[in-house]
Write an enzyme that holds these catalytic residues in place. Structure first.
Site, PDB file in Angstrom:
ATOM      1  N   ASP A  21      -8.738  -3.919  -2.224  1.00 42.86           N
ATOM      2  CA  ASP A  21      -8.922  -3.024  -1.466  1.00 42.86           C
ATOM      3  C   ASP A  21     -10.357  -2.864  -0.759  1.00 42.86           C
ATOM      4  O   ASP A  21     -11.214  -3.469  -1.627  1.00 42.86           O
ATOM      5  CB  ASP A  21      -8.774  -1.457  -2.256  1.00 42.86           C
ATOM      6  CG  ASP A  21      -8.353  -0.386  -1.345  1.00 42.86           C
ATOM      7  OD1 ASP A  21      -8.350  -0.573  -0.203  1.00 42.86           O
ATOM      8  OD2 ASP A  21      -8.774   0.827  -1.865  1.00 42.86           O
ATOM      9  N   ASN A  69       1.730   1.258   3.716  1.00 50.24           N
ATOM     10  CA  ASN A  69       0.862   0.848   4.701  1.00 50.24           C
ATOM     11  C   ASN A  69       1.547   0.274   6.032  1.00 50.24           C
ATOM     12  O   ASN A  69       1.081   0.292   7.034  1.00 50.24           O
ATOM     13  CB  ASN A  69       0.290  -0.834   4.168  1.00 50.24           C
ATOM     14  CG  ASN A  69      -0.792  -0.643   3.057  1.00 50.24           C
ATOM     15  OD1 ASN A  69      -0.938  -1.544   2.292  1.00 50.24           O
ATOM     16  ND2 ASN A  69      -1.514   0.321   3.119  1.00 50.24           N
TER      17      ASN A  69
HETATM   18  C1  IPE Z   1      -3.318  -0.195  -1.726  1.00 52.51           C
HETATM   19  O1  IPE Z   1      -4.414   0.138  -0.672  1.00 52.51           O
HETATM   20  C2  IPE Z   1      -2.390  -1.252  -1.101  1.00 52.51           C
HETATM   21  C3  IPE Z   1      -2.851  -2.571  -1.026  1.00 52.51           C
HETATM   22  C4  IPE Z   1      -4.023  -3.114  -1.413  1.00 52.51           C
HETATM   23  C5  IPE Z   1      -2.157  -3.596   0.001  1.00 52.51           C
HETATM   24  P1  IPE Z   1      -4.435   1.084   0.167  1.00 52.51           P
HETATM   25  O2  IPE Z   1      -5.649   1.156   0.608  1.00 52.51           O
HETATM   26  O3  IPE Z   1      -3.442   1.181   1.139  1.00 52.51           O
HETATM   27  O4  IPE Z   1      -4.158   2.260  -0.958  1.00 52.51           O
HETATM   28  P2  IPE Z   1      -4.493   3.907  -0.613  1.00 52.51           P
HETATM   29  O5  IPE Z   1      -3.695   4.535   0.395  1.00 52.51           O
HETATM   30  O6  IPE Z   1      -6.034   4.136  -0.376  1.00 52.51           O
HETATM   31  O7  IPE Z   1      -4.350   4.539  -2.171  1.00 52.51           O
HETATM   32  C1  IPE Z   2      -6.941  -3.501   1.796  1.00 52.56           C
HETATM   33  O1  IPE Z   2      -8.078  -2.769   2.305  1.00 52.56           O
HETATM   34  C2  IPE Z   2      -6.141  -4.256   2.585  1.00 52.56           C
HETATM   35  C3  IPE Z   2      -4.727  -3.755   2.736  1.00 52.56           C
HETATM   36  C4  IPE Z   2      -4.406  -2.281   2.215  1.00 52.56           C
HETATM   37  C5  IPE Z   2      -3.824  -4.247   3.508  1.00 52.56           C
HETATM   38  P1  IPE Z   2      -7.997  -1.536   3.422  1.00 52.56           P
HETATM   39  O2  IPE Z   2      -7.689  -1.809   4.715  1.00 52.56           O
HETATM   40  O3  IPE Z   2      -7.340  -0.602   2.414  1.00 52.56           O
HETATM   41  O4  IPE Z   2      -9.424  -1.117   3.455  1.00 52.56           O
HETATM   42  P2  IPE Z   2     -10.003   0.358   3.245  1.00 52.56           P
HETATM   43  O5  IPE Z   2      -9.487   0.935   1.793  1.00 52.56           O
HETATM   44  O6  IPE Z   2      -9.450   1.029   4.525  1.00 52.56           O
HETATM   45  O7  IPE Z   2     -11.547   0.116   3.212  1.00 52.56           O
HETATM   46 MG    MG Z   3      -7.706   0.797   1.211  1.00 49.91          MG
END
Ligand code: IPE
Ligand code: IPE
Ligand code: MG
Length: 248
Positions: A21, A69
């Protein structure tokens, strides 16, 4: 000195799961768009996979795309799918060179055709590898996984292949996408978020959780070693008392 030297290889987790993340926030810090962050996240995937295989970890599960997502802006979803197809295709040779098998968990049928095909090809091309299994969680959520397991079990009951009284923990575990894999002993989440986000709810029942402020594109081998060193400093009691564990 590398933290690698502080790792007790006889007490290595067999299975490590990671919620990767913070790509978006990393990109924002650079004044770039979110996709740039995802592209840089690939480097951390490479580093972590290599570190895990070198240590002798048997299973590494990476949460790459959740069911939730799909609700992101279409442009970001498309870019992530393209990145996925490209990365899987480009990394298959390295996986084979390093004797790493690729697997995937999630609602794979919901992926775009090109992505699904690339994935199945890489899974087939690495199926003979034995050093480590790399599991990608794609279009994955734990509630989806549990529901589809329960539906399959219900069908077996309806067809009289199974009696309700015979349903136990193993029955459910066998109907999850992770059937045959050991449960993760360690779950790492980057970017300072302290939540599970619909990831492996059943399988993480007794895992140790490790949270780091590092954003995923900044997470490198030393950060991975640090998580394992921290894991090894903990006492896993499984409901028993500390005295029972020490006297063993
Ligand atoms: C969780 O990350 C899913 C992945 C890392 C693929 P998100 O960034 O989507 O999670 P939330 O929505 O902040 O909990
Ligand atoms: C994790 O990084 C990757 C996926 C969930 C695909 P994020 O895209 O959630 O990055 P933040 O949380 O917005 O910084
Ligand atoms: Mg995230």
């Amino acid at each position: 000195m590398s933290l690698k030297e502080n790792i007790d290889l006889t007490k290595l987790p067999q299975h490590i799961a990671i919620i990767m993340d913070g790509n978006g926030r990393w990109a924002k810090q650079q004044g770039a768009d979110r996709i740039f962050g995802h592209q840089h996240g690939v480097g951390s995937v490479r580093d972590t996979v290599e570190a895990a295989a070198e240590l002798g970890v048997k299973y590494l599960t990476l949460y790459a795309f959740s069911t939730e997502n799909w609700n992101r802006p279409q442009e970001e979803v498309n870019a992530l799918m393209e990145l996925l197809v490209h990365t899987i295709g480009a990394e298959t040779a390295t996986l084979n060179k390093n004797n790493i098998r690729l697997q995937a968990i999630g609602d794979l049928k919901s992926l775009p055709g090109s992505c699904y095909n690339e994935l199945q090809e890489a899974i087939a091309n690495t199926a003979q590898n034995t050093r480590m299994t790399l599991v990608l969680a794609l279009s994955y959520s734990s509630k989806w996984e549990l529901l589809q397991a329960i539906q399959q079990i219900a069908e077996k009951v309806e067809n009289k292949q199974l009696l309700p009284a015979d349903i136990n923990e193993n029955t459910l575990a066998r109907h999850l996408c992770t059937a045959g894999m050991p449960d993760p002993e360690l779950m790492i989440r980057t970017s300072g978020e302290h939540r599970i986000s619909n990831f492996l709810l059943w399988q993480l029942a007794y895992a140790e959780f490790y949270f780091t402020e590092k954003l995923w594109p900044d997470f490198k081998k030393e950060d991975f070693y640090q998580a394992i060193v921290n894991y090894q400093s903990r006492e896993r009691r499984f409901g028993k008392t500390s005295e029972q564990i020490i006297s063993k």
